[in-house]
Design a protein around this motif. Structure first.
Motif, PDB file in Angstrom:
ATOM      1  N   GLU A  39       2.268  -6.042   5.102  1.00  0.00           N
ATOM      2  CA  GLU A  39       3.031  -4.813   5.292  1.00  0.00           C
ATOM      3  C   GLU A  39       3.290  -4.141   3.959  1.00  0.00           C
ATOM      4  OE1 GLU A  39       6.658  -4.254   8.085  1.00  0.00           O
ATOM      5  OE2 GLU A  39       7.457  -4.879   6.144  1.00  0.00           O
ATOM      6  N   ARG A  40       3.386  -2.847   3.989  1.00  0.00           N
ATOM      7  CA  ARG A  40       3.783  -2.064   2.820  1.00  0.00           C
ATOM      8  C   ARG A  40       5.153  -1.469   3.117  1.00  0.00           C
ATOM      9  NH1 ARG A  40       0.315  -4.864   1.114  1.00  0.00           N
ATOM     10  NH2 ARG A  40      -1.637  -4.160   0.216  1.00  0.00           N
ATOM     11  N   ARG A  87      -2.907  -0.689   6.694  1.00  0.00           N
ATOM     12  CA  ARG A  87      -1.863  -1.727   6.694  1.00  0.00           C
ATOM     13  C   ARG A  87      -0.659  -1.218   7.476  1.00  0.00           C
ATOM     14  NH1 ARG A  87      -4.919  -5.230   5.047  1.00  0.00           N
ATOM     15  NH2 ARG A  87      -4.712  -6.372   3.124  1.00  0.00           N
ATOM     16  N   ARG A  88       0.104  -2.164   8.005  1.00  0.00           N
ATOM     17  CA  ARG A  88       1.362  -1.790   8.649  1.00  0.00           C
ATOM     18  C   ARG A  88       2.313  -1.281   7.575  1.00  0.00           C
ATOM     19  NH1 ARG A  88       4.164  -6.414  11.570  1.00  0.00           N
ATOM     20  NH2 ARG A  88       5.473  -6.423   9.753  1.00  0.00           N
ATOM     21  N   VAL A  89       3.054  -0.236   7.900  1.00  0.00           N
ATOM     22  CA  VAL A  89       3.965   0.394   6.946  1.00  0.00           C
ATOM     23  C   VAL A  89       5.377   0.398   7.516  1.00  0.00           C
ATOM     24  CG1 VAL A  89       4.559   2.578   5.805  1.00  0.00           C
ATOM     25  CG2 VAL A  89       2.178   1.851   5.938  1.00  0.00           C
ATOM     26  N   ALA A  90       6.325  -0.092   6.719  1.00  0.00           N
ATOM     27  CA  ALA A  90       7.749   0.045   7.041  1.00  0.00           C
ATOM     28  C   ALA A  90       8.226   1.233   6.219  1.00  0.00           C
ATOM     29  CB  ALA A  90       8.507  -1.218   6.670  1.00  0.00           C
ATOM     30  N   ILE A  94       0.159   7.499   7.733  1.00  0.00           N
ATOM     31  CA  ILE A  94      -0.056   6.658   6.547  1.00  0.00           C
ATOM     32  C   ILE A  94      -0.740   5.355   6.943  1.00  0.00           C
ATOM     33  CG2 ILE A  94       1.090   5.381   4.693  1.00  0.00           C
ATOM     34  CD1 ILE A  94       3.226   7.642   4.692  1.00  0.00           C
ATOM     35  N   GLU A  95      -0.257   4.719   8.021  1.00  0.00           N
ATOM     36  CA  GLU A  95      -0.888   3.473   8.480  1.00  0.00           C
ATOM     37  C   GLU A  95      -2.358   3.687   8.821  1.00  0.00           C
ATOM     38  OE1 GLU A  95       2.739   0.935  10.522  1.00  0.00           O
ATOM     39  OE2 GLU A  95       1.537   2.234  11.797  1.00  0.00           O
ATOM     40  N   GLY A  96      -2.664   4.775   9.486  1.00  0.00           N
ATOM     41  CA  GLY A  96      -4.029   5.053   9.888  1.00  0.00           C
ATOM     42  C   GLY A  96      -4.968   5.253   8.711  1.00  0.00           C
ATOM     43  N   TYR A 122      -3.207   5.571  -2.271  1.00  0.00           N
ATOM     44  CA  TYR A 122      -2.483   4.801  -3.287  1.00  0.00           C
ATOM     45  C   TYR A 122      -1.863   3.547  -2.680  1.00  0.00           C
ATOM     46  CZ  TYR A 122       0.733   3.638  -7.022  1.00  0.00           C
ATOM     47  OH  TYR A 122       1.405   2.976  -8.018  1.00  0.00           O
ATOM     48  N   ILE A 123      -1.378   3.659  -1.458  1.00  0.00           N
ATOM     49  CA  ILE A 123      -0.722   2.544  -0.776  1.00  0.00           C
ATOM     50  C   ILE A 123      -1.745   1.494  -0.322  1.00  0.00           C
ATOM     51  CG2 ILE A 123       0.596   1.925   1.301  1.00  0.00           C
ATOM     52  CD1 ILE A 123       1.959   4.702   1.020  1.00  0.00           C
ATOM     53  N   ARG A 124      -2.944   1.940   0.034  1.00  0.00           N
ATOM     54  CA  ARG A 124      -3.982   1.037   0.543  1.00  0.00           C
ATOM     55  C   ARG A 124      -4.355   0.010  -0.523  1.00  0.00           C
ATOM     56  NH1 ARG A 124      -9.604   1.594   0.521  1.00  0.00           N
ATOM     57  NH2 ARG A 124      -9.424   3.761  -0.071  1.00  0.00           N
TER      58      ARG A 124
END
Length: 102
Positions: free
Chosen positions: A56-57, A34-37, A28-30, A79-81
């Protein structure tokens, strides 16, 4: 049948997944830049939630995403980006990236 780890009793059958949580987070990060927790859940009502932070997301996903096909995970990362963020090589532009205020 796979037994739960020693000291743990569960009403659910422990099954091996195609991915481990760390490889899912890195995927997901790649793709979102963004950094993802990442927190995996067994929640029956909500399979996905997202909290946006500046750097961070915070993502909560149902454990079933460990088995999701790559195209589903790419869409999730899309969607997260953040809008306007550059996409990973080979990705199409985000649909709302050209819409002011989106």
């Amino acid at each position: 049948m796979v037994a739960p780890p020693a000291g743990e009793r569960s009403g659910q059958l422990a099954l091996p997944f195609a991915r481990d949580p760390d490889s899912l987070r890195r995927f997901i990060e790649g793709h979102c830049g963004r950094r993802v927790a990442l927190a995996l859940t067994d929640n029956a009502r909500s399979i996905f939630s997202l909290r946006l932070r500046a750097m961070e997301r915070q993502v909560r996903l149902h454990r079933m995403f460990l088995e999701a096909p790559e195209d589903v995970l790419r869409e999730l990362a899309e969607y997260i980006r953040p809008a306007g963020a550059s996409q990973a090589p080979g990705q199409a532009p985000r649909p709302d990236a050209s819409v002011p205020g989106a």
